[in-house]
Design a protein around this motif. Sequence first.
Motif, PDB file in Angstrom:
ATOM      1  N   UNK A  91      39.264  68.388 118.108  1.00  0.00           N
ATOM      2  CA  UNK A  91      40.347  68.828 117.644  1.00  0.00           C
ATOM      3  C   UNK A  91      41.555  68.548 118.403  1.00  0.00           C
ATOM      4  N   UNK A  92      42.303  67.669 118.162  1.00  0.00           N
ATOM      5  CA  UNK A  92      43.556  67.327 118.950  1.00  0.00           C
ATOM      6  C   UNK A  92      44.727  67.941 118.345  1.00  0.00           C
ATOM      7  N   UNK A  93      45.575  68.963 118.897  1.00  0.00           N
ATOM      8  CA  UNK A  93      46.569  69.690 118.237  1.00  0.00           C
ATOM      9  C   UNK A  93      47.658  70.059 119.158  1.00  0.00           C
ATOM     10  N   UNK A  94      48.539  70.701 118.667  1.00  0.00           N
ATOM     11  CA  UNK A  94      49.613  71.665 119.481  1.00  0.00           C
ATOM     12  C   UNK A  94      48.769  72.983 119.841  1.00  0.00           C
ATOM     13  N   UNK A  95      48.238  73.068 121.172  1.00  0.00           N
ATOM     14  CA  UNK A  95      47.494  74.375 121.218  1.00  0.00           C
ATOM     15  C   UNK A  95      48.516  75.696 121.480  1.00  0.00           C
ATOM     16  N   UNK A  96      49.845  75.267 121.725  1.00  0.00           N
ATOM     17  CA  UNK A  96      50.740  76.206 121.605  1.00  0.00           C
ATOM     18  C   UNK A  96      50.913  76.986 120.247  1.00  0.00           C
ATOM     19  N   UNK A  97      51.056  75.826 119.542  1.00  0.00           N
ATOM     20  CA  UNK A  97      51.179  76.428 117.824  1.00  0.00           C
ATOM     21  C   UNK A  97      50.009  77.042 117.383  1.00  0.00           C
ATOM     22  N   UNK A  98      48.664  76.521 117.998  1.00  0.00           N
ATOM     23  CA  UNK A  98      47.496  77.328 117.428  1.00  0.00           C
ATOM     24  C   UNK A  98      47.572  78.701 118.168  1.00  0.00           C
ATOM     25  N   UNK A  99      48.006  78.811 119.146  1.00  0.00           N
ATOM     26  CA  UNK A  99      47.917  80.194 119.893  1.00  0.00           C
ATOM     27  C   UNK A  99      48.764  81.161 119.225  1.00  0.00           C
ATOM     28  N   UNK A 100      49.900  80.507 118.203  1.00  0.00           N
ATOM     29  CA  UNK A 100      50.829  81.443 117.356  1.00  0.00           C
ATOM     30  C   UNK A 100      50.079  82.015 116.316  1.00  0.00           C
ATOM     31  N   UNK A 101      49.022  81.237 115.722  1.00  0.00           N
ATOM     32  CA  UNK A 101      48.570  81.287 114.522  1.00  0.00           C
ATOM     33  C   UNK A 101      47.825  83.062 114.345  1.00  0.00           C
ATOM     34  N   UNK A 102      47.323  83.242 115.303  1.00  0.00           N
ATOM     35  CA  UNK A 102      46.601  84.766 115.043  1.00  0.00           C
ATOM     36  C   UNK A 102      47.695  85.924 114.748  1.00  0.00           C
ATOM     37  N   UNK A 103      49.006  85.714 115.427  1.00  0.00           N
ATOM     38  CA  UNK A 103      49.806  86.742 115.163  1.00  0.00           C
ATOM     39  C   UNK A 103      50.563  86.491 114.045  1.00  0.00           C
ATOM     40  N   UNK A 104      50.537  85.234 113.521  1.00  0.00           N
ATOM     41  CA  UNK A 104      51.370  84.926 112.174  1.00  0.00           C
ATOM     42  C   UNK A 104      50.585  85.293 111.153  1.00  0.00           C
ATOM     43  N   UNK A 105      49.537  84.953 111.021  1.00  0.00           N
ATOM     44  CA  UNK A 105      48.706  84.871 109.755  1.00  0.00           C
ATOM     45  C   UNK A 105      47.962  86.381 109.591  1.00  0.00           C
ATOM     46  N   UNK A 106      47.989  87.064 108.365  1.00  0.00           N
ATOM     47  CA  UNK A 106      47.037  88.101 108.358  1.00  0.00           C
ATOM     48  C   UNK A 106      45.663  87.454 107.925  1.00  0.00           C
ATOM     49  N   UNK A 107      45.257  86.472 107.438  1.00  0.00           N
ATOM     50  CA  UNK A 107      44.055  86.230 106.711  1.00  0.00           C
ATOM     51  C   UNK A 107      43.672  85.052 107.461  1.00  0.00           C
ATOM     52  N   UNK A 108      43.843  84.819 108.742  1.00  0.00           N
ATOM     53  CA  UNK A 108      43.098  83.535 109.383  1.00  0.00           C
ATOM     54  C   UNK A 108      41.633  83.705 109.253  1.00  0.00           C
ATOM     55  N   UNK A 109      40.911  82.394 108.844  1.00  0.00           N
ATOM     56  CA  UNK A 109      39.602  82.342 108.761  1.00  0.00           C
ATOM     57  C   UNK A 109      38.745  82.227 109.907  1.00  0.00           C
ATOM     58  N   UNK A 110      39.407  82.037 110.954  1.00  0.00           N
ATOM     59  CA  UNK A 110      38.803  81.708 112.557  1.00  0.00           C
ATOM     60  C   UNK A 110      39.542  82.486 113.316  1.00  0.00           C
ATOM     61  N   UNK A 111      39.100  82.822 114.647  1.00  0.00           N
ATOM     62  CA  UNK A 111      39.726  83.153 115.627  1.00  0.00           C
ATOM     63  C   UNK A 111      39.613  82.165 116.787  1.00  0.00           C
ATOM     64  N   UNK A 112      40.586  81.470 116.977  1.00  0.00           N
ATOM     65  CA  UNK A 112      40.858  80.446 117.958  1.00  0.00           C
ATOM     66  C   UNK A 112      40.270  80.582 119.445  1.00  0.00           C
ATOM     67  N   UNK A 113      40.515  81.823 119.877  1.00  0.00           N
ATOM     68  CA  UNK A 113      39.912  82.040 121.261  1.00  0.00           C
ATOM     69  C   UNK A 113      38.403  82.369 121.290  1.00  0.00           C
ATOM     70  N   UNK A 114      37.904  82.841 119.986  1.00  0.00           N
ATOM     71  CA  UNK A 114      36.473  83.000 120.016  1.00  0.00           C
ATOM     72  C   UNK A 114      35.728  81.804 119.620  1.00  0.00           C
ATOM     73  N   UNK A 115      36.277  80.886 118.550  1.00  0.00           N
ATOM     74  CA  UNK A 115      35.620  79.969 118.004  1.00  0.00           C
ATOM     75  C   UNK A 115      35.646  78.641 118.399  1.00  0.00           C
ATOM     76  N   UNK A 116      36.668  78.592 119.360  1.00  0.00           N
ATOM     77  CA  UNK A 116      37.078  77.013 119.933  1.00  0.00           C
ATOM     78  C   UNK A 116      37.160  77.230 121.452  1.00  0.00           C
ATOM     79  N   UNK A 117      36.773  75.959 122.076  1.00  0.00           N
ATOM     80  CA  UNK A 117      36.677  76.090 123.364  1.00  0.00           C
ATOM     81  C   UNK A 117      37.794  74.885 123.909  1.00  0.00           C
TER      82      UNK A 117
END
Length: 322
Positions: A91-117
Amino acid sequence: MSLNRRDLMGASLAVGWSVASAQAQGWPARPIRLVVPYPPGGSSDIIARAIAQPLSDALRQPVIVDNKAGANGNLGADFVAKSAPDGYTLLLCDTGALAISPSVYTKLGFDPSRDLHGMTMLAYSPHLLVVHPSVPASNLKELVALSKRSDLNFAVTAMGSAPHLAGVAVERASGAKWQYIPYKGGSQAVSDTIAGQTQILMNGMLATLPHVQGGKLKILGVSKSTRMPLIGDVPTLAEQGLTGFESGTWQGLLVPRGTPADIVNRLNTELIRIIRSPEIRAKLAGQGAEVVTTTPAQQDDFFNRERSRWAKVVAQAGIRLD
């Protein structure tokens, strides 16, 4: 001879590490998918296409850039998070934006900190505050004053994205007033601002500066603590009254959690060598991006700090999306 439970657990772990090591030794044996969770033309896509061929040469396997856009990058990130941790899906992405998602989305289907390294950071470019050339403002103060007497549309790559939250932070700190118009990616937001359908934009310098240099957009400020040498005559937003303000896009590479350490370390080594090469470094610098590399642990630490930082902005702004 009998084995107790501790012996059995130790044997199981030994077998697991042996399997992982064997898998890593045979890697890569087939093409690698490099997922960019945004449409073509944005900062992440630009960097992915710059490193794909050199990485393919180093690994002696095709590296295929796959744009999986949707849900502010979460569609592609979710795909990688749920992929096999075998080193064949990156995965190549804006990691700062990815860090925002858990705070913004109520139904995020994954946890970036837990599921990505994390694997390594690649580059940083500050956000540029730009407007359509017809907007009668030449600095932040004039733009704020204009926003209080005219309706202004602020293009954002997606609701809850890093540029969106940067715009919210500027609006709240300066007292400006504008309407946010969401898009499905940075390239579309840029295109509509160039066309005059929206008037204001904050976006990564890498994808935005060429349009400023071409006269299609007018720059009012840069969101970095110090001025950028490439545009040294452009004042920072901090200089224009937003003390300490800094934001930007942080491109990095991540893999599914559980990917063998041998593979992660090999990729880290190759990617750092590639992104630091004189050719790619010069190309990115010419567009306003600074090469930034890390160890996998350092990238994970950065991600967690950004997650905490932006959670406060999200809470203050009351932004929640399904």
